[in-house]
Design a protein around this motif. Structure first.
Motif, short mmCIF file in Angstrom:
data_model
loop_
_atom_site.label_atom_id
_atom_site.label_comp_id
_atom_site.label_asym_id
_atom_site.label_seq_id
_atom_site.Cartn_x
_atom_site.Cartn_y
_atom_site.Cartn_z
N ARG A 64 -12.46 -9.33 6.35
CA ARG A 64 -11.40 -9.97 5.57
C ARG A 64 -11.31 -9.33 4.19
O ARG A 64 -12.28 -8.78 3.66
N MET A 65 -10.14 -9.45 3.59
CA MET A 65 -9.93 -8.96 2.23
C MET A 65 -10.46 -9.99 1.22
O MET A 65 -10.24 -11.20 1.40
N VAL A 66 -11.15 -9.52 0.20
CA VAL A 66 -11.59 -10.44 -0.86
C VAL A 66 -11.00 -10.06 -2.21
O VAL A 66 -10.98 -10.88 -3.14
N LEU A 67 -10.51 -8.82 -2.35
CA LEU A 67 -9.93 -8.39 -3.62
C LEU A 67 -8.84 -7.35 -3.39
O LEU A 67 -9.04 -6.39 -2.63
N HIS A 68 -7.72 -7.54 -4.07
CA HIS A 68 -6.69 -6.49 -4.18
C HIS A 68 -6.39 -6.39 -5.67
O HIS A 68 -5.84 -7.32 -6.25
N HIS A 69 -6.79 -5.29 -6.29
CA HIS A 69 -6.58 -5.10 -7.72
C HIS A 69 -5.72 -3.84 -7.90
O HIS A 69 -6.17 -2.74 -7.57
N ALA A 70 -4.52 -4.01 -8.39
CA ALA A 70 -3.57 -2.90 -8.48
C ALA A 70 -3.15 -2.65 -9.93
O ALA A 70 -2.99 -3.58 -10.72
N SER A 71 -2.99 -1.37 -10.24
CA SER A 71 -2.56 -0.95 -11.59
C SER A 71 -1.46 0.09 -11.45
O SER A 71 -1.43 0.84 -10.47
N PRO A 72 -0.58 0.18 -12.46
CA PRO A 72 0.42 1.25 -12.42
C PRO A 72 -0.25 2.61 -12.43
O PRO A 72 -1.21 2.84 -13.17
N GLY A 73 0.21 3.52 -11.56
CA GLY A 73 -0.35 4.86 -11.51
C GLY A 73 0.46 5.82 -12.36
O GLY A 73 1.35 5.43 -13.11
N GLN A 74 0.11 7.09 -12.23
CA GLN A 74 0.85 8.13 -12.92
C GLN A 74 2.13 8.43 -12.13
O GLN A 74 2.27 8.05 -10.98
N GLN A 75 3.04 9.16 -12.75
CA GLN A 75 4.28 9.48 -12.05
C GLN A 75 4.07 10.52 -10.96
O GLN A 75 4.75 10.54 -9.95
N ASP A 76 3.12 11.41 -11.20
CA ASP A 76 2.88 12.51 -10.26
C ASP A 76 1.75 12.13 -9.32
O ASP A 76 0.64 11.86 -9.76
N GLU A 77 2.02 12.11 -8.05
CA GLU A 77 0.99 11.65 -7.11
C GLU A 77 -0.23 12.57 -7.08
O GLU A 77 -1.28 12.20 -6.62
N ALA B 80 -3.34 -14.59 6.29
CA ALA B 80 -4.39 -14.64 7.33
C ALA B 80 -5.46 -13.56 7.12
O ALA B 80 -6.53 -13.62 7.71
N LEU B 81 -5.16 -12.58 6.27
CA LEU B 81 -6.07 -11.45 6.07
C LEU B 81 -7.18 -11.74 5.07
O LEU B 81 -8.16 -11.01 4.99
N TRP B 82 -6.98 -12.80 4.26
CA TRP B 82 -7.91 -13.05 3.16
C TRP B 82 -9.11 -13.86 3.63
O TRP B 82 -8.99 -14.72 4.50
N ALA B 83 -10.24 -13.60 3.01
CA ALA B 83 -11.45 -14.35 3.34
C ALA B 83 -11.29 -15.81 2.97
O ALA B 83 -10.53 -16.16 2.05
N ASP B 84 -11.99 -16.65 3.68
CA ASP B 84 -11.98 -18.09 3.43
C ASP B 84 -12.94 -18.40 2.29
O ASP B 84 -14.02 -18.96 2.50
N ASP B 85 -12.55 -18.00 1.09
CA ASP B 85 -13.41 -18.15 -0.10
C ASP B 85 -12.48 -18.50 -1.25
O ASP B 85 -11.46 -17.84 -1.46
N GLU B 86 -12.84 -19.52 -2.00
CA GLU B 86 -11.93 -19.98 -3.06
C GLU B 86 -11.79 -18.98 -4.20
O GLU B 86 -10.90 -19.13 -5.04
N GLY C 79 -7.74 -17.45 -5.69
CA GLY C 79 -7.61 -18.46 -4.64
C GLY C 79 -6.33 -18.32 -3.85
O GLY C 79 -5.35 -17.70 -4.27
N HIS C 80 -6.33 -18.93 -2.66
CA HIS C 80 -5.23 -18.74 -1.70
C HIS C 80 -3.89 -19.27 -2.21
O HIS C 80 -2.85 -18.67 -1.96
N VAL C 81 -3.91 -20.40 -2.91
CA VAL C 81 -2.65 -21.01 -3.33
C VAL C 81 -1.93 -20.12 -4.34
O VAL C 81 -0.73 -19.85 -4.22
N ALA C 82 -2.68 -19.62 -5.31
CA ALA C 82 -2.08 -18.75 -6.33
C ALA C 82 -1.62 -17.42 -5.74
O ALA C 82 -0.55 -16.90 -6.06
N ILE C 83 -2.44 -16.87 -4.84
CA ILE C 83 -2.10 -15.58 -4.21
C ILE C 83 -0.85 -15.74 -3.35
O ILE C 83 0.07 -14.92 -3.38
N ARG C 84 -0.80 -16.82 -2.58
CA ARG C 84 0.37 -17.06 -1.72
C ARG C 84 1.63 -17.20 -2.56
O ARG C 84 2.68 -16.61 -2.23
N ALA C 85 1.56 -17.97 -3.64
CA ALA C 85 2.76 -18.20 -4.46
C ALA C 85 3.31 -16.88 -5.01
O ALA C 85 4.53 -16.66 -5.03
#
Lengths: 152, 152
Positions: free
Chosen positions: B127-140, B39-45, B59-65
């Protein structure tokens, strides 16, 4: 003075769309042009850049230092394979697939990179505020999973 | 009917800032709540999500899966260590450091994740349109390189 205004007008046109900023970003990468690269970023201390597998670089000084390190080896042979856009009011998010090629001891190597580029319209025109890149898959056809490929 | 309007009012408040969407995003992750998440994502394909080391999901289908696959193992023990914001007109880019903990055969493991979250103000609120995550370093303490730490 007329020349000066005319020059500023040309600059404004250069920055008039997010796509033009994106084109200039990849030209700067290809040309190892650090001044062109840094001129594209918004005047905000929290602009950020994540190179594939790297830390998050915050602010112009950190971003410049990292690009200078890259450019010390010359330009990057990068081409855009695909660009998809989420357009908002004064903001665009571009999902970009980059194809990067380099000659190594093992010959010509190709890698794909998934980049998220975010542009905002500022008082100076469109500027980049985020470049977040991650290593992609080896096959350029598999880097994006689209709704249609899941449903059908 | 008054109750119905009141309920809609509460929903509108929920979506009234990018920060509220972000809070709800991480609550949904913690609670393994797929409906709350979607429900948080924008209504955009072309909304997109990149999990650490993963492909780009469009898109919503791939993100949901992908979230359903994550949630099959229950909620994610994730907390926000740091958030920095680039605020534009109708658009916010958040640089987030996530701390993720999981109990494995080797005991409690902690990992850091660098996420870029982009929110746009739409006709349905933020609404959210992008969540892009990468592995970080070990030390915060090393996950961000700030201008000040380079200069001084």
């Amino acid at each position: 003075m007329a020349d000066s205004r005319s020059h500023k007008g040309a600059q404004a046109v250069l920055m008039s769309t997010a796509d033009e900023i994106e084109t200039a970003f990849y030209e700067a990468l290809q040309q190892a042009d650090i001044e062109k690269m840094m001129a594209l970023w918004a005047d905000d201390e929290d602009v950020a850049c994540v190179h594939p597998g790297g830390p998050r670089l915050i602010g112009h000084v950190a971003i410049r230092a990292a690009f200078e390190a890259v450019f010390a080896n010359g330009g990057v042979h990068v081409t855009l394979v695909q660009v998809r856009r989420v357009e908002g009011s004064g903001c665009e998010v571009h999902h970009v697939l980059e194809k990067v090629q380099a000659v190594t001891g093992d010959g010509l190597r190709t890698a794909y990179v998934l980049a998220s580029n975010v542009y905002q319209r500022t008082s100076q025109g469109w500027r980049m505020v985020l470049h977040h890149a991650s290593p992609g898959q080896q096959d350029e056809m598999q880097d994006m999973i689209e709704s249609s490929s899941v449903l059908h």
